[in-house]
Design a protein around this motif. Sequence first.
Motif, PDB file in Angstrom:
ATOM      1  N   ARG A 103      -4.677   1.727 -10.839  1.00  0.00           N
ATOM      2  CA  ARG A 103      -3.725   0.741 -11.363  1.00  0.00           C
ATOM      3  C   ARG A 103      -2.460   1.427 -11.852  1.00  0.00           C
ATOM      4  O   ARG A 103      -1.332   1.007 -11.550  1.00  0.00           O
ATOM      5  N   ASP A 104      -2.615   2.484 -12.629  1.00  0.00           N
ATOM      6  CA  ASP A 104      -1.464   3.188 -13.189  1.00  0.00           C
ATOM      7  C   ASP A 104      -0.649   3.895 -12.111  1.00  0.00           C
ATOM      8  O   ASP A 104       0.578   3.989 -12.213  1.00  0.00           O
ATOM      9  N   TYR A 105      -1.328   4.373 -11.077  1.00  0.00           N
ATOM     10  CA  TYR A 105      -0.635   4.994  -9.939  1.00  0.00           C
ATOM     11  C   TYR A 105       0.307   3.984  -9.285  1.00  0.00           C
ATOM     12  O   TYR A 105       1.466   4.299  -8.964  1.00  0.00           O
ATOM     13  N   GLY A 110       3.348   3.842  -6.821  1.00  0.00           N
ATOM     14  CA  GLY A 110       2.492   3.987  -5.652  1.00  0.00           C
ATOM     15  C   GLY A 110       2.305   2.668  -4.926  1.00  0.00           C
ATOM     16  O   GLY A 110       2.881   1.642  -5.296  1.00  0.00           O
ATOM     17  N   ALA A 111       1.488   2.693  -3.889  1.00  0.00           N
ATOM     18  CA  ALA A 111       1.227   1.488  -3.102  1.00  0.00           C
ATOM     19  C   ALA A 111      -0.267   1.360  -2.847  1.00  0.00           C
ATOM     20  O   ALA A 111      -0.960   2.359  -2.638  1.00  0.00           O
ATOM     21  N   LEU A 112      -0.744   0.134  -2.858  1.00  0.00           N
ATOM     22  CA  LEU A 112      -2.169  -0.134  -2.699  1.00  0.00           C
ATOM     23  C   LEU A 112      -2.392  -1.338  -1.795  1.00  0.00           C
ATOM     24  O   LEU A 112      -1.700  -2.342  -1.908  1.00  0.00           O
ATOM     25  N   CYS A 113      -3.384  -1.227  -0.912  1.00  0.00           N
ATOM     26  CA  CYS A 113      -3.835  -2.369  -0.123  1.00  0.00           C
ATOM     27  C   CYS A 113      -5.348  -2.455  -0.208  1.00  0.00           C
ATOM     28  O   CYS A 113      -6.039  -1.436  -0.070  1.00  0.00           O
ATOM     29  N   MET A 114      -5.873  -3.653  -0.430  1.00  0.00           N
ATOM     30  CA  MET A 114      -7.310  -3.880  -0.347  1.00  0.00           C
ATOM     31  C   MET A 114      -7.587  -4.737   0.873  1.00  0.00           C
ATOM     32  O   MET A 114      -7.027  -5.821   1.026  1.00  0.00           O
ATOM     33  N   ILE A 115      -8.466  -4.232   1.746  1.00  0.00           N
ATOM     34  CA  ILE A 115      -8.894  -4.950   2.937  1.00  0.00           C
ATOM     35  C   ILE A 115     -10.254  -5.578   2.651  1.00  0.00           C
ATOM     36  O   ILE A 115     -11.088  -4.994   1.957  1.00  0.00           O
ATOM     37  N   GLY A 116     -10.491  -6.757   3.194  1.00  0.00           N
ATOM     38  CA  GLY A 116     -11.701  -7.503   2.897  1.00  0.00           C
ATOM     39  C   GLY A 116     -12.978  -6.906   3.456  1.00  0.00           C
ATOM     40  O   GLY A 116     -12.963  -6.004   4.293  1.00  0.00           O
ATOM     41  N   GLY A 208       4.749  -3.259 -11.432  1.00  0.00           N
ATOM     42  CA  GLY A 208       5.514  -2.159 -11.998  1.00  0.00           C
ATOM     43  C   GLY A 208       6.550  -1.689 -10.994  1.00  0.00           C
ATOM     44  O   GLY A 208       7.291  -2.484 -10.418  1.00  0.00           O
ATOM     45  N   LYS A 209       6.542  -0.395 -10.695  1.00  0.00           N
ATOM     46  CA  LYS A 209       7.459   0.174  -9.707  1.00  0.00           C
ATOM     47  C   LYS A 209       6.845   0.212  -8.313  1.00  0.00           C
ATOM     48  O   LYS A 209       7.502   0.629  -7.361  1.00  0.00           O
TER      49      LYS A 209
END
Length: 248
Positions: A103-105, A110-116, A208-209
């Motif tokens: 979360r803090d990253y 940073g960037a995050l993707c969750m795939i099902g 955030g950023k």
Amino acid sequence: MKKILFAGESWVTYTAHTKGFDTFYTSSYGEGATRLIKILSDGGYDVTYLNNEVAAEKFPYTKEELAGYDAVILSDIGSNTLLLSAGTFVRSEFLPDRCESLRDYVKDGGALCMIGGYLSFSGIDAKARYGQTALAEALPVEMLEIDDRCEVPQGVTPKVVKKDHAILKGVGDDWPRFLGYNRTILKKSSDSIATIGGDPFIAIARFGKGRTAIFSSDCSPHWGSNEFMEWKSYDGFWTNFAGWLCGD
């Protein structure tokens, strides 16, 4: 070269065979993201892959370690794999909460993707339980507190909401059918790119950023149908997705 950390999409199957009086056992190992990882690599991304078994110990513990990647993709990997490494579960050691670190990253850029999948979002029997973790703050959707699988054996076709978004550049209108997905609720601060069965399918947000996104069905079987795997836009779609995540 942009760097992507891809975690999950593996399984071990243990089978009991009974033949009259006798019984014996076999086991096998499988991975579901081989094609997707190759697409990303061929697209110019440096992909580090951690299967579920390796991720339990090798997934970065701190946001500083995660900062070495331009994007993180989680696919069919439950929160327990991130929270309960052998250090904590076996040896009772105090270790960083990797959901908090992730979360803090993202919050720091940073960037995050969750795939099902069966162990994404809330997951089967609600065992993935990401809605009970710090990572829930970063994702563009709210998660159910129950088993969130929507099984659609007859097939369901996504509906595009924002056709002109970069993620869909060059992607045709002929979306294939899927065999299911994780049901979630779009946050008011998020953007819907496509829906499925009236629920979020592709959704994005700023946190955030950083950037955060979800794809609520499988990137491979079984929810990812043969139609999807053979879809002419499959490669281009995932290349676009990675490009948006990494800010290309």
